[in-house]
Scaffold this motif. Structure first.
Motif, PDB file in Angstrom:
ATOM      1  N   SER A 156       7.904  10.778  -3.744  1.00  0.00           N
ATOM      2  CA  SER A 156       9.244  10.409  -3.291  1.00  0.00           C
ATOM      3  C   SER A 156       9.805  11.344  -2.231  1.00  0.00           C
ATOM      4  CB  SER A 156      10.191  10.345  -4.485  1.00  0.00           C
ATOM      5  OG  SER A 156      10.163  11.570  -5.178  1.00  0.00           O
ATOM      6  N   GLN A 173       4.616   1.749  -1.974  1.00  0.00           N
ATOM      7  CA  GLN A 173       4.182   1.760  -3.378  1.00  0.00           C
ATOM      8  C   GLN A 173       3.807   3.166  -3.825  1.00  0.00           C
ATOM      9  OE1 GLN A 173       0.985  -1.036  -3.239  1.00  0.00           O
ATOM     10  NE2 GLN A 173      -0.343   0.307  -2.073  1.00  0.00           N
ATOM     11  N   SER A 174       4.256   4.162  -3.091  1.00  0.00           N
ATOM     12  CA  SER A 174       3.887   5.548  -3.358  1.00  0.00           C
ATOM     13  C   SER A 174       4.658   6.141  -4.519  1.00  0.00           C
ATOM     14  CB  SER A 174       4.158   6.390  -2.103  1.00  0.00           C
ATOM     15  OG  SER A 174       3.896   7.744  -2.358  1.00  0.00           O
ATOM     16  N   ASP A 175       4.013   7.079  -5.201  1.00  0.00           N
ATOM     17  CA  ASP A 175       4.704   7.843  -6.236  1.00  0.00           C
ATOM     18  C   ASP A 175       5.237   9.166  -5.671  1.00  0.00           C
ATOM     19  OD1 ASP A 175       2.317   9.154  -5.841  1.00  0.00           O
ATOM     20  OD2 ASP A 175       1.803   9.315  -7.954  1.00  0.00           O
ATOM     21  N   ASN A 198       6.941  11.323  -8.272  1.00  0.00           N
ATOM     22  CA  ASN A 198       7.930  10.709  -9.147  1.00  0.00           C
ATOM     23  C   ASN A 198       7.227   9.950 -10.264  1.00  0.00           C
ATOM     24  OD1 ASN A 198      10.372   9.853 -10.133  1.00  0.00           O
ATOM     25  ND2 ASN A 198      10.725   8.352  -8.532  1.00  0.00           N
ATOM     26  N   HIS A 234      12.786  10.062   0.679  1.00  0.00           N
ATOM     27  CA  HIS A 234      12.303   8.679   0.870  1.00  0.00           C
ATOM     28  C   HIS A 234      10.906   8.672   1.505  1.00  0.00           C
ATOM     29  CE1 HIS A 234      16.255   7.394  -0.292  1.00  0.00           C
ATOM     30  NE2 HIS A 234      16.784   8.102   0.677  1.00  0.00           N
ATOM     31  N   TYR A 235      10.137   9.684   1.168  1.00  0.00           N
ATOM     32  CA  TYR A 235       8.789   9.813   1.720  1.00  0.00           C
ATOM     33  C   TYR A 235       7.914   8.631   1.341  1.00  0.00           C
ATOM     34  CZ  TYR A 235       4.221  11.708   2.828  1.00  0.00           C
ATOM     35  OH  TYR A 235       2.952  11.876   3.335  1.00  0.00           O
ATOM     36  N   ASP A 236       8.212   7.998   0.231  1.00  0.00           N
ATOM     37  CA  ASP A 236       7.418   6.854  -0.226  1.00  0.00           C
ATOM     38  C   ASP A 236       7.367   5.726   0.811  1.00  0.00           C
ATOM     39  OD1 ASP A 236      10.209   6.731  -0.886  1.00  0.00           O
ATOM     40  OD2 ASP A 236       9.816   4.999  -2.162  1.00  0.00           O
ATOM     41  N   ARG A 237       8.305   5.686   1.737  1.00  0.00           N
ATOM     42  CA  ARG A 237       8.338   4.647   2.771  1.00  0.00           C
ATOM     43  C   ARG A 237       7.316   4.870   3.884  1.00  0.00           C
ATOM     44  NH1 ARG A 237      14.888   4.654   3.492  1.00  0.00           N
ATOM     45  NH2 ARG A 237      15.358   3.995   1.371  1.00  0.00           N
ATOM     46  N   TYR A 245      -0.214   4.354   1.157  1.00  0.00           N
ATOM     47  CA  TYR A 245       0.563   4.155  -0.069  1.00  0.00           C
ATOM     48  C   TYR A 245       2.009   3.743   0.223  1.00  0.00           C
ATOM     49  CZ  TYR A 245      -3.317   7.137  -1.512  1.00  0.00           C
ATOM     50  OH  TYR A 245      -4.557   7.681  -1.703  1.00  0.00           O
ATOM     51  N   ASP A 268       4.350   7.027   3.392  1.00  0.00           N
ATOM     52  CA  ASP A 268       3.239   7.751   2.783  1.00  0.00           C
ATOM     53  C   ASP A 268       1.891   7.076   3.028  1.00  0.00           C
ATOM     54  OD1 ASP A 268       1.728   9.530   1.299  1.00  0.00           O
ATOM     55  OD2 ASP A 268       2.406   8.779  -0.647  1.00  0.00           O
TER      56      ASP A 268
END
Length: 158
Positions: free
Chosen positions: A32, A28-30, A55, A17-20, A25, A22
């Motif tokens: 993951s 809205q990160s790619d 991702n 859940h790195y997109d949270r 970003y 990042d």
């Protein structure tokens, strides 16, 4: 998200859940997930490696060689937490507690970098042994760099 472990990089320690978290970003990160694991080095020998899992709509892709600076720092945090875990891992039969694979939860950007052992890796019991041995083998190499990083951070007032 299940991380494929049959690729070149076999994850051992992950922050999913790195997109949270990042950086700019976040949300809205790619990217993951970030992970530390094993990769085939020269001569087929295993080496320690880090990976940013990008991702795409169809699959998790290979990472880019270029990283935003905040991702480099996040990988540094992940390395430090992994090293701390492996300093005490001898207490567990399989170098981690399968009932509680979580290592740490580090607050960042209103969310958290959740660090854990990658139980999605079907070969985690073997891979974690190799990972631990390679960390031990590279102790002097990594320690030199960590001491240099520590000095730099102190000089910057951190």
């Amino acid at each position: 998200m299940q991380i494929p472990s049959a690729r070149n990089h076999k994850p051992v320690v992950v922050a999913d859940h790195y997109d949270r978290v990042d950086g700019r970003y976040a949300g809205q990160s790619d990217a993951s997930c970030v992970s530390l694991g094993l990769t085939a080095g020269t001569g087929g020998k295993a080496e320690l490696s880090a990976k940013v899992w990008i991702n795409t709509r169809e699959m998790l892709s290979e990472p880019s060689d270029e990283l935003p600076l905040h991702r480099v720092l996040d990988l540094s945090i992940l390395i430090c937490r992994a090293l701390e875990h492996f300093n005490e891992a001898y207490m567990y039969e399989h170098l981690f507690n399968p009932e509680k694979p979580s290592i740490d939860r580090i607050g960042l950007q209103g969310s958290a970098l959740n660090v854990s052992i990658c139980t999605d890796n079907e070969e985690i019991r073997e891979d974690i042994q190799v990972f631990n041995q390679l960390l031990s083998n590279d102790g002097e190499l990594l320690g030199e760099r960590l001491r240099a990083l520590s000095r730099c951070l102190k000089e910057l007032g951190f």
